[in-house]
Design a protein around this motif. Structure first.
Motif, mmCIF file in Angstrom:
data_model
loop_
_atom_site.group_PDB
_atom_site.id
_atom_site.type_symbol
_atom_site.label_atom_id
_atom_site.label_comp_id
_atom_site.label_asym_id
_atom_site.label_seq_id
_atom_site.Cartn_x
_atom_site.Cartn_y
_atom_site.Cartn_z
ATOM 1 N N LEU A 220 0.828 -1.210 0.000
ATOM 2 C CA LEU A 220 0.000 0.000 0.000
ATOM 3 C C LEU A 220 0.863 1.262 0.000
ATOM 4 C CD1 LEU A 220 -2.779 -0.997 2.580
ATOM 5 C CD2 LEU A 220 -2.941 -1.016 0.081
ATOM 6 N N GLU A 221 1.925 1.252 0.796
ATOM 7 C CA GLU A 221 2.785 2.437 0.893
ATOM 8 C C GLU A 221 3.560 2.690 -0.397
ATOM 9 O OE1 GLU A 221 3.560 2.482 5.725
ATOM 10 O OE2 GLU A 221 5.048 1.568 4.416
ATOM 11 N N LYS A 222 4.017 1.615 -1.036
ATOM 12 C CA LYS A 222 4.819 1.764 -2.259
ATOM 13 C C LYS A 222 3.965 2.143 -3.471
ATOM 14 C CE LYS A 222 8.162 -1.206 -3.321
ATOM 15 N NZ LYS A 222 9.611 -0.989 -3.156
ATOM 16 N N TYR A 223 2.768 1.535 -3.556
ATOM 17 C CA TYR A 223 2.006 1.634 -4.798
ATOM 18 C C TYR A 223 0.578 2.158 -4.645
ATOM 19 C CZ TYR A 223 5.880 -1.385 -6.173
ATOM 20 O OH TYR A 223 7.129 -1.903 -6.403
ATOM 21 N N GLY A 224 0.150 2.458 -3.425
ATOM 22 C CA GLY A 224 -1.239 2.831 -3.209
ATOM 23 C C GLY A 224 -1.586 4.273 -3.522
ATOM 24 N N GLU A 225 -0.573 5.121 -3.650
ATOM 25 C CA GLU A 225 -0.846 6.542 -3.846
ATOM 26 C C GLU A 225 -1.124 6.855 -5.312
ATOM 27 O OE1 GLU A 225 1.347 10.599 -2.438
ATOM 28 O OE2 GLU A 225 1.683 8.788 -1.261
ATOM 29 N N GLY A 226 -2.069 7.726 -5.535
ATOM 30 C CA GLY A 226 -2.357 8.159 -6.899
ATOM 31 C C GLY A 226 -3.822 8.000 -7.252
ATOM 32 N N GLU A 227 -4.413 9.068 -7.726
ATOM 33 C CA GLU A 227 -5.821 9.049 -8.134
ATOM 34 C C GLU A 227 -5.912 8.962 -9.653
ATOM 35 O OE1 GLU A 227 -7.352 12.639 -6.475
ATOM 36 O OE2 GLU A 227 -7.174 11.948 -4.409
ATOM 37 N N GLY A 228 -7.095 8.562 -10.137
ATOM 38 C CA GLY A 228 -7.348 8.560 -11.568
ATOM 39 C C GLY A 228 -6.746 7.394 -12.332
ATOM 40 N N ARG A 229 -6.345 6.336 -11.636
ATOM 41 C CA ARG A 229 -5.785 5.166 -12.300
ATOM 42 C C ARG A 229 -6.879 4.155 -12.637
ATOM 43 N NH1 ARG A 229 -1.231 3.424 -8.086
ATOM 44 N NH2 ARG A 229 -2.908 3.971 -6.648
ATOM 45 N N VAL A 230 -6.494 3.074 -13.252
ATOM 46 C CA VAL A 230 -7.415 1.961 -13.501
ATOM 47 C C VAL A 230 -7.327 1.020 -12.308
ATOM 48 C CG1 VAL A 230 -7.965 -0.004 -14.982
ATOM 49 C CG2 VAL A 230 -7.144 2.130 -16.004
ATOM 50 N N LEU A 231 -8.463 0.727 -11.707
ATOM 51 C CA LEU A 231 -8.509 -0.174 -10.561
ATOM 52 C C LEU A 231 -8.873 -1.578 -11.043
ATOM 53 C CD1 LEU A 231 -8.428 -0.614 -7.490
ATOM 54 C CD2 LEU A 231 -10.830 0.080 -7.413
ATOM 55 N N LEU A 232 -7.964 -2.516 -10.840
ATOM 56 C CA LEU A 232 -8.190 -3.918 -11.177
ATOM 57 C C LEU A 232 -8.575 -4.657 -9.903
ATOM 58 C CD1 LEU A 232 -5.043 -4.492 -13.439
ATOM 59 C CD2 LEU A 232 -7.409 -4.282 -14.218
ATOM 60 N N ILE A 233 -9.731 -5.320 -9.918
ATOM 61 C CA ILE A 233 -10.229 -5.990 -8.713
ATOM 62 C C ILE A 233 -10.278 -7.498 -8.920
ATOM 63 C CG2 ILE A 233 -12.136 -6.157 -7.068
ATOM 64 C CD1 ILE A 233 -13.037 -3.394 -7.976
ATOM 65 N N GLY A 234 -9.576 -8.221 -8.058
ATOM 66 C CA GLY A 234 -9.629 -9.677 -8.054
ATOM 67 C C GLY A 234 -10.665 -10.180 -7.066
ATOM 68 N N MET A 235 -10.766 -11.491 -6.939
ATOM 69 C CA MET A 235 -11.776 -12.088 -6.067
ATOM 70 C C MET A 235 -11.284 -12.191 -4.624
ATOM 71 S SD MET A 235 -13.595 -15.865 -6.251
ATOM 72 C CE MET A 235 -14.694 -15.604 -7.603
ATOM 73 N N ASN A 236 -10.358 -13.095 -4.360
ATOM 74 C CA ASN A 236 -9.814 -13.313 -3.017
ATOM 75 C C ASN A 236 -8.481 -14.038 -3.140
ATOM 76 O OD1 ASN A 236 -11.065 -15.923 -3.606
ATOM 77 N ND2 ASN A 236 -10.790 -16.388 -1.428
ATOM 78 N N PRO A 237 -7.709 -14.120 -2.060
ATOM 79 C CA PRO A 237 -6.372 -14.712 -2.144
ATOM 80 C C PRO A 237 -6.391 -16.194 -2.521
ATOM 81 C CG PRO A 237 -6.628 -13.463 -0.117
ATOM 82 C CD PRO A 237 -7.983 -13.577 -0.728
ATOM 83 N N GLY A 238 -5.371 -16.594 -3.270
ATOM 84 C CA GLY A 238 -5.105 -18.004 -3.492
ATOM 85 C C GLY A 238 -4.121 -18.489 -2.441
ATOM 86 N N PRO A 239 -4.101 -19.796 -2.164
ATOM 87 C CA PRO A 239 -3.241 -20.324 -1.092
ATOM 88 C C PRO A 239 -1.748 -20.167 -1.349
ATOM 89 C CG PRO A 239 -4.274 -22.109 -2.333
ATOM 90 C CD PRO A 239 -4.912 -20.841 -2.794
ATOM 91 N N TRP A 240 -1.348 -19.985 -2.625
ATOM 92 C CA TRP A 240 0.084 -19.846 -2.938
ATOM 93 C C TRP A 240 0.426 -18.432 -3.401
ATOM 94 C CZ3 TRP A 240 1.499 -23.778 -0.484
ATOM 95 C CH2 TRP A 240 0.788 -24.978 -0.556
ATOM 96 N N GLY A 241 -0.537 -17.520 -3.317
ATOM 97 C CA GLY A 241 -0.307 -16.150 -3.735
ATOM 98 C C GLY A 241 -0.401 -15.194 -2.566
ATOM 99 N N MET A 242 -1.499 -14.431 -2.518
ATOM 100 C CA MET A 242 -1.659 -13.446 -1.452
ATOM 101 C C MET A 242 -1.652 -14.097 -0.062
ATOM 102 S SD MET A 242 -4.566 -10.506 -0.954
ATOM 103 C CE MET A 242 -4.515 -9.417 0.483
ATOM 104 N N ALA A 243 -2.104 -15.333 0.024
ATOM 105 C CA ALA A 243 -2.078 -16.017 1.321
ATOM 106 C C ALA A 243 -0.653 -16.152 1.845
ATOM 107 C CB ALA A 243 -2.733 -17.392 1.225
ATOM 108 N N GLN A 244 0.321 -16.223 0.940
ATOM 109 C CA GLN A 244 1.731 -16.321 1.344
ATOM 110 C C GLN A 244 2.382 -14.956 1.536
ATOM 111 O OE1 GLN A 244 3.197 -19.212 2.081
ATOM 112 N NE2 GLN A 244 1.498 -20.499 1.367
ATOM 113 N N THR A 245 2.053 -14.007 0.666
ATOM 114 C CA THR A 245 2.808 -12.741 0.633
ATOM 115 C C THR A 245 2.057 -11.516 1.147
ATOM 116 O OG1 THR A 245 2.076 -12.223 -1.619
ATOM 117 C CG2 THR A 245 4.101 -13.552 -1.396
ATOM 118 N N GLY A 246 0.721 -11.620 1.240
ATOM 119 C CA GLY A 246 -0.053 -10.452 1.669
ATOM 120 C C GLY A 246 -0.303 -9.448 0.563
ATOM 121 N N VAL A 247 0.078 -9.791 -0.679
ATOM 122 C CA VAL A 247 -0.079 -8.883 -1.825
ATOM 123 C C VAL A 247 -1.065 -9.506 -2.812
ATOM 124 C CG1 VAL A 247 1.115 -7.845 -3.798
ATOM 125 C CG2 VAL A 247 2.252 -7.959 -1.562
#
Length: 200
Positions: free
Chosen positions: A24-51
């Motif tokens: 969030l701190e590195k990449y969360g700043e900035g208005e007017g961008r394209v927001l890509l929305i996923g569903m929920n974490p996978g067990p080997w993706g966000m579940a491992q890294t928090g991203v």
């Protein structure tokens, strides 16, 4: 709380908060961008890294995030949380970040135009280890989860003021349209290996 068939629930916003906060701190700043929305974490993706779509290798090398990740209190023996020590690769996440790298070169270039988040931050698993998506929860559980996720999505949109919102997959598009009461939300194919079309 959840009943069968959900036996395990991982919340990476708790045990992987350091890396999510870094994202969030590195990449969360900035208005007017394209927001890509996923569903929920996978067990080997966000579940491992928090991203979101957080395939370990790309989060470390492309996004340059590599924080200490703790473990959930109730952990599935077949789906251990090893954080950045995990050697498993999440195909969906790999495909997202490989596209971003190929098209934009650097994470900074990509995030100047885009931001990526998941509608739901929780990872649900059955006794055997099978991933259970939020739309497959029991109605009362699903509604309770969606109520909280809707509030979070509205807050994200209020802060980010995106120029365009795109659901990664049909579920994300439908939830965003309903939550935000907008009919201008678009969709792209979810890059899951479970989708023959995505594999092609």
């Amino acid at each position: 709380s959840f009943q069968e068939p959900v036996e395990y629930v991982y919340n990476p916003l708790e045990y992987a908060w350091k890396s999510h906060k870094s994202y969030l701190e590195k990449y969360g700043e900035g208005e007017g961008r394209v927001l890509l929305i996923g569903m929920n974490p996978g067990p080997w993706g966000m579940a491992q890294t928090g991203v979101p779509f957080g395939e370990v290798d790309h989060v470390r090398r492309f996004l340059e995030i590599n924080e200490q990740v703790a473990q959930p209190t109730h952990m599935h023996p077949k789906r251990p949380i090893l954080g950045f020590d995990s050697t498993r690769s999440e195909v969906s996440g790999r495909r997202v970040w490989e596209w971003a790298k190929e098209r934009y070169g650097t994470a900074e270039n990509f995030f100047s135009d885009f931001f990526v988040l998941n509608y739901c931050p929780l990872c649900f698993m059955e006794e055997g280890g099978k991933n259970r998506t939020p739309d497959k929860l029991k109605p009362e559980e699903r509604d309770a989860v969606f109520e909280v996720c809707d509030i979070a999505l509205r807050k994200f949109v209020s802060v980010l003021e995106p120029a365009k919102i795109i659901g990664i997959g049909g579920f994300a598009k439908k939830r965003a349209m309903k939550t935000l009461e907008r009919d201008d939300i678009e969709t792209i194919l979810h890059p899951s290996p479970a989708s023959p079309m995505a594999n092609r």
